[in-house]
Motif scaffolding. Sequence first.
Motif, PDB file in Angstrom:
ATOM      1  N   GLU A 125       0.660  -1.389   0.443  1.00 23.98           N
ATOM      2  CA  GLU A 125       0.228   0.420   0.403  1.00 23.98           C
ATOM      3  C   GLU A 125       0.785   1.485   0.173  1.00 23.98           C
ATOM      4  OE1 GLU A 125      -0.225   2.515   3.094  1.00 23.98           O
ATOM      5  OE2 GLU A 125      -2.057   3.648   1.445  1.00 23.98           O
ATOM      6  N   GLY A 126       0.460   2.370  -0.685  1.00 21.29           N
ATOM      7  CA  GLY A 126       1.724   3.572  -0.910  1.00 21.29           C
ATOM      8  C   GLY A 126       0.612   4.411  -1.564  1.00 21.29           C
ATOM      9  N   GLY A 127       0.133   5.782  -1.174  1.00 23.96           N
ATOM     10  CA  GLY A 127      -0.295   6.923  -1.630  1.00 23.96           C
ATOM     11  C   GLY A 127      -1.869   6.616  -1.653  1.00 23.96           C
ATOM     12  N   GLY A 128      -2.908   5.946  -1.101  1.00 26.03           N
ATOM     13  CA  GLY A 128      -3.870   5.531  -0.673  1.00 26.03           C
ATOM     14  C   GLY A 128      -4.384   4.693  -1.433  1.00 26.03           C
ATOM     15  N   GLU A 129      -3.125   3.988  -1.728  1.00 21.48           N
ATOM     16  CA  GLU A 129      -3.998   3.070  -3.125  1.00 21.48           C
ATOM     17  C   GLU A 129      -3.352   1.414  -2.614  1.00 21.48           C
ATOM     18  OE1 GLU A 129      -5.215   0.931  -5.541  1.00 21.48           O
ATOM     19  OE2 GLU A 129      -5.177   2.584  -6.732  1.00 21.48           O
ATOM     20  N   ASN A 130      -3.998   0.284  -3.065  1.00 20.05           N
ATOM     21  CA  ASN A 130      -3.148  -0.999  -2.655  1.00 20.05           C
ATOM     22  C   ASN A 130      -3.518  -1.743  -3.961  1.00 20.05           C
ATOM     23  OD1 ASN A 130      -3.520  -1.472   0.082  1.00 20.05           O
ATOM     24  ND2 ASN A 130      -6.064  -1.109  -0.198  1.00 20.05           N
ATOM     25  N   GLY A 181      12.398   1.602   3.720  1.00 17.95           N
ATOM     26  CA  GLY A 181      12.246   2.821   3.598  1.00 17.95           C
ATOM     27  C   GLY A 181      12.787   3.241   2.140  1.00 17.95           C
ATOM     28  N   ALA A 182      12.326   2.389   1.454  1.00 19.17           N
ATOM     29  CA  ALA A 182      11.767   2.684  -0.221  1.00 19.17           C
ATOM     30  C   ALA A 182      10.993   3.556  -0.202  1.00 19.17           C
ATOM     31  CB  ALA A 182      11.732   1.375  -0.800  1.00 19.17           C
ATOM     32  N   LYS A 183      10.486   4.292  -1.738  1.00 17.32           N
ATOM     33  CA  LYS A 183       9.271   5.095  -1.566  1.00 17.32           C
ATOM     34  C   LYS A 183       8.860   4.544  -2.773  1.00 17.32           C
ATOM     35  CE  LYS A 183      10.145   8.624   1.580  1.00 17.32           C
ATOM     36  NZ  LYS A 183       9.683  10.141   2.487  1.00 17.32           N
ATOM     37  N   LEU A 184       8.129   4.885  -3.192  1.00 18.60           N
ATOM     38  CA  LEU A 184       7.098   4.681  -4.811  1.00 18.60           C
ATOM     39  C   LEU A 184       6.601   5.495  -5.249  1.00 18.60           C
ATOM     40  CD1 LEU A 184       3.948   4.663  -5.025  1.00 18.60           C
ATOM     41  CD2 LEU A 184       4.207   2.289  -3.648  1.00 18.60           C
ATOM     42  N   LYS A 185       7.163   5.899  -6.550  1.00 19.23           N
ATOM     43  CA  LYS A 185       5.701   6.931  -7.673  1.00 19.23           C
ATOM     44  C   LYS A 185       4.588   6.670  -8.315  1.00 19.23           C
ATOM     45  CE  LYS A 185      10.065   9.562  -7.811  1.00 19.23           C
ATOM     46  NZ  LYS A 185      10.963  10.346  -9.101  1.00 19.23           N
ATOM     47  N   LEU A 186       3.543   7.069  -8.395  1.00 20.98           N
ATOM     48  CA  LEU A 186       2.403   6.526  -8.686  1.00 20.98           C
ATOM     49  C   LEU A 186       2.782   6.513 -10.603  1.00 20.98           C
ATOM     50  CD1 LEU A 186      -0.568   7.686  -6.982  1.00 20.98           C
ATOM     51  CD2 LEU A 186       0.766   5.778  -6.766  1.00 20.98           C
ATOM     52  N   SER A 187       3.483   7.344 -10.358  1.00 23.05           N
ATOM     53  CA  SER A 187       4.374   7.877 -12.356  1.00 23.05           C
ATOM     54  C   SER A 187       5.424   8.427 -12.208  1.00 23.05           C
ATOM     55  CB  SER A 187       3.241   8.915 -12.998  1.00 23.05           C
ATOM     56  OG  SER A 187       3.037  10.356 -12.273  1.00 23.05           O
ATOM     57  N   PRO A 188       6.442   8.484 -13.297  1.00 27.34           N
ATOM     58  CA  PRO A 188       7.311   8.362 -12.679  1.00 27.34           C
ATOM     59  C   PRO A 188       7.621  10.065 -12.611  1.00 27.34           C
ATOM     60  CG  PRO A 188       7.140   7.743 -15.246  1.00 27.34           C
ATOM     61  CD  PRO A 188       5.726   7.657 -14.355  1.00 27.34           C
ATOM     62  N   GLY A 189       6.641  11.058 -13.080  1.00 27.08           N
ATOM     63  CA  GLY A 189       7.295  12.467 -12.765  1.00 27.08           C
ATOM     64  C   GLY A 189       6.400  13.097 -11.608  1.00 27.08           C
ATOM     65  N   SER A 190       5.682  11.858 -10.733  1.00 29.64           N
ATOM     66  CA  SER A 190       5.240  12.359  -9.827  1.00 29.64           C
ATOM     67  C   SER A 190       6.092  12.233  -8.658  1.00 29.64           C
ATOM     68  CB  SER A 190       3.732  11.392  -9.572  1.00 29.64           C
ATOM     69  OG  SER A 190       4.295  10.103  -9.049  1.00 29.64           O
ATOM     70  N   ALA A 191       5.429  13.061  -7.226  1.00 27.96           N
ATOM     71  CA  ALA A 191       6.740  12.788  -5.854  1.00 27.96           C
ATOM     72  C   ALA A 191       6.722  11.605  -5.584  1.00 27.96           C
ATOM     73  CB  ALA A 191       5.701  14.193  -4.680  1.00 27.96           C
ATOM     74  N   VAL A 193       6.162   8.529  -2.742  1.00 26.83           N
ATOM     75  CA  VAL A 193       5.534   8.520  -1.415  1.00 26.83           C
ATOM     76  C   VAL A 193       5.592   7.056  -0.474  1.00 26.83           C
ATOM     77  CG1 VAL A 193       3.031   9.270  -2.012  1.00 26.83           C
ATOM     78  CG2 VAL A 193       3.295   6.819  -2.596  1.00 26.83           C
ATOM     79  N   SER A 194       5.752   7.070   0.407  1.00 25.93           N
ATOM     80  CA  SER A 194       6.523   6.183   1.098  1.00 25.93           C
ATOM     81  C   SER A 194       5.032   4.711   1.448  1.00 25.93           C
ATOM     82  CB  SER A 194       5.815   6.699   2.996  1.00 25.93           C
ATOM     83  OG  SER A 194       6.878   7.202   3.057  1.00 25.93           O
ATOM     84  N   ILE A 195       5.861   3.760   1.326  1.00 28.10           N
ATOM     85  CA  ILE A 195       5.186   2.301   1.710  1.00 28.10           C
ATOM     86  C   ILE A 195       4.714   1.715   2.971  1.00 28.10           C
ATOM     87  CG2 ILE A 195       5.236   0.252   0.545  1.00 28.10           C
ATOM     88  CD1 ILE A 195       7.126   0.671  -1.574  1.00 28.10           C
ATOM     89  N   ALA A 196       4.114   1.312   3.358  1.00 26.24           N
ATOM     90  CA  ALA A 196       3.683   0.847   4.507  1.00 26.24           C
ATOM     91  C   ALA A 196       3.946  -0.197   4.999  1.00 26.24           C
ATOM     92  CB  ALA A 196       1.540   0.041   5.007  1.00 26.24           C
ATOM     93  N   LYS A 197       4.589   0.146   5.949  1.00 24.35           N
ATOM     94  CA  LYS A 197       5.691  -1.843   6.369  1.00 24.35           C
ATOM     95  C   LYS A 197       5.311  -2.924   6.134  1.00 24.35           C
ATOM     96  CE  LYS A 197       8.660   1.086   9.349  1.00 24.35           C
ATOM     97  NZ  LYS A 197       8.996   1.366  10.344  1.00 24.35           N
ATOM     98  N   ALA A 198       3.880  -3.374   6.815  1.00 28.64           N
ATOM     99  CA  ALA A 198       3.328  -4.147   6.511  1.00 28.64           C
ATOM    100  C   ALA A 198       1.526  -3.973   5.994  1.00 28.64           C
ATOM    101  CB  ALA A 198       3.546  -5.084   7.951  1.00 28.64           C
ATOM    102  N   GLY A 199       1.509  -4.881   5.117  1.00 26.38           N
ATOM    103  CA  GLY A 199       0.398  -5.191   5.059  1.00 26.38           C
ATOM    104  C   GLY A 199      -0.493  -3.768   4.265  1.00 26.38           C
ATOM    105  N   LEU A 200      -1.779  -4.093   4.034  1.00 24.86           N
ATOM    106  CA  LEU A 200      -2.896  -3.242   3.045  1.00 24.86           C
ATOM    107  C   LEU A 200      -2.962  -1.993   3.604  1.00 24.86           C
ATOM    108  CD1 LEU A 200      -3.980  -5.855   0.400  1.00 24.86           C
ATOM    109  CD2 LEU A 200      -2.102  -5.098   0.311  1.00 24.86           C
ATOM    110  N   GLY A 201      -3.823  -1.184   3.088  1.00 23.02           N
ATOM    111  CA  GLY A 201      -3.794   0.100   3.576  1.00 23.02           C
ATOM    112  C   GLY A 201      -5.407   0.637   3.886  1.00 23.02           C
ATOM    113  N   ALA A 202      -6.246   0.985   4.960  1.00 24.98           N
ATOM    114  CA  ALA A 202      -7.534   1.405   5.016  1.00 24.98           C
ATOM    115  C   ALA A 202      -7.555   2.102   3.743  1.00 24.98           C
ATOM    116  CB  ALA A 202      -7.815   1.434   6.618  1.00 24.98           C
TER     117      ALA A 202
END
Length: 818
Positions: A125-130, A181-191, A193-202
């Motif tokens: 989960e990252g940026g409000g998306e699973n 500590g790894a982060k993801l970008k929803l698209s190449p040009g986007s800022a 965002v953090s990844i949840a350490k465990a599990g999916l997000g609400a």
Amino acid sequence: MHSLPYGMDLSNVVMARRKFSEQVLTLRLLLLFFVALVPFQSARSDTLKGVALVIGNGDYKKLSHLTNPPNDARAVEQLLFGLGFKIHVASDLDLKRLTRDLEDFVDDAQGADVALLYYSGHGIEGGGENFLVPVDSDLSALYDAKEKLVPLSTFVGQLQAIVPITIVLLDACRTNPFPDGAKLKLSPGSAPVSIAKAGLGATRDATPLRGSEGRSDSLGTIIGFAAAPGYAALDGEPGGNSPYAAALLKHFDAMSGEEFGTVMRFVTEEVYLKTNGRQRPWVNDSLRRFLYFGRAPAPPTGDEGDILKERRQLLLTIALIPDAKRRQVETAAADVEVPMDALYGMLRALGAEVPNDPAELERVLHSEAERLKRLLAERKAIDSPDAEIVRLTALADSAEQDGLLNKANELRERAKARVNEVRPSREDEEDKLRERNIEDAAVYARSAETKMLRLEYLDASNDYAVAFEIAEKWDDAFAAWAKLSEADTLLEYFELKNNQAVAGRIMTAIQMAREHSSPTSRARAEVENSNANALQILYPDDPTSLQSAITGYQRALLSFATMSDAAERSDILGNLASAKVTLGVLENSNAQIESGIETYRTALAQAPDDLRNKRRRLLSGLGSALETLGRHSSDERAFLEAAINDKLALDGMTPGPEWAKLQNNLGIVLLQLGDRRSDETYLGQAIDAFELALSYRTRDASPIAWSLTQNNLGYARIVRGAISFSELEIDAGIKNVQVAIEVFNTHRVARYLPYAQDSLCLGLFQKYKFSQGRFRLKTARDACASALLAFEAANLDAEASRTRTRLQTIDDISAQAR
């Protein structure tokens, strides 16, 4: 109490993959929908069309490997096939295949009534998306997540637009497979965002999860997560299934027409129990109807069917238990290292009699957990030639461990009935008669153990008595154990109910156990220890009984001195220390109290380091003994050492009822030091400790304990206010004492009321001094006079003398004023 001295199979058939376009199945998917609050008989049924996509991703090339997802996928495929779904199953999909299979599934769902996706594998989960993670993913996938990973919301939204009901079951909440500590970008040009350490997000894209916007006939969406938001799900034992998949298989395959929400509660609590509280599934649903599916199979029959039914009743009961009580069960199970199932079964058996006071509930849970641990550690299968006795006992053992105490009790009763049937025919088996009798006695003893888990003390003691009668002629050791267990059971009942009628039976049972035990055996040492416990508990105000208890503990220690059981010896030493301190108070003997303190120190020296709860109880007992010595001797060093031991007992302790009790005890010690020294620092530390205790103790849950701490806090504030010349502090202390008096009066607690009235007397007297005579002394005098009468009636000479002096001072001031 002493333990007895005896020691859905899932097929792995791999079904051929089924492409939707390659097979035409006559679906028998029966879905019943009805509006909430509409009577059941008005529900309509239709034969509906259901499709499913089942994915198990485990063979990750550059991320952590998962053993079980392919197994999970195959098992869930068989399950859904049995319910009438048209299924496609796939394992270890890379990005291209995973995307294609999801797109194909959306196409195949056109015209279906229900679409179900089951996914087992990595998910993040990252940026409000699973995101679902393909098996060819690596670190580069994080730089363009929406293209290199599979967003869940897009897929769910597409299904919602075309299918009335969408069900997504995600066994994808495992630990984040990417580096910390790894982060993801929803698209190449986007800022990034953090990844949840465990599990999916609400937190997710809200639009897809609202459902029903795309279709006027939409009945909603269900998304089931294997673990709560932000928590990791377990993969299970290698070669098996994940806990979530196993629970789905257990409860979906035999729903008997249960409503879908109820089935998901079965799954949730099954996972919660089987993982001992480490994992609890979570469901996000927007259903607008009750949902039933699957043509209901015949209800389960026989003992196994009854066990499954009671298991589900237990799961539904657990679903309604508040989180605070859940945490207490989880803590007790973790502290004692037993499964939670039987503890929840005990709570269900108690029903309305579950203690409301958290401290009492904690005591009951820990006591039952320790009992269960002893039973599980020392039980062995009963080797009876009668197959029915073996079957009934094994089923009862299993049901008991699963918390199914009603069924376990019924099976024990049937085993006893079977014993009574076959006993007459055994009298010609001379060479095995003794062994058979001991086995028969063991059936009754096991029944007693089950009844103790149900807190049915008198029934349990009666079963132990029958076990003794059967074994008496055949095995002295077993007979002694059964009689001693009967005595210990009745002693627990006495402590709970204060029923004096059982006192004589307790002492008689102990004497009979003594008669059947060898003077040099471990059994005799246990008899002496139990006899001493009974004397200390039954007759705490009788010096003669306490001295006999001390002698009994010492005899038990002589026997255990030759045994390599440090834990047992430290327990007996702790009991001996308590008896010495109690006797010292009754005899006003500081030497006896000091002897008890030294015995506590010896117990701590012998207690194994890995038994933290045992050491914590001994530290707490030592702290209380030192505080007692300090009050009786006015030796401040005793208070200082008491504070040290209370702090050691608190170190690393999780907040709870016992923690609050220790904070209160520490506050009392610091208050004694601050009062004697007129030291604001100690008084401030005492106030801090009392306030910490009150952060857990509440007036509603623990009114008496809460009031005791309120009175202690009020007294500390009054004393500090007098030293620091703070009328505001004195006023605050008076308010604390007044609320304590209010509760003591409401609950008619005469024992503690005089102490609170004495505190109020002191506070009002100090108020008078600060007001320079403007505040009348009559209220203070009334409080002192009431406290003095109560202290004198209870023969509390030290307290009466102190209050009498304070009352005389008030009278002298009043006389001068006149």
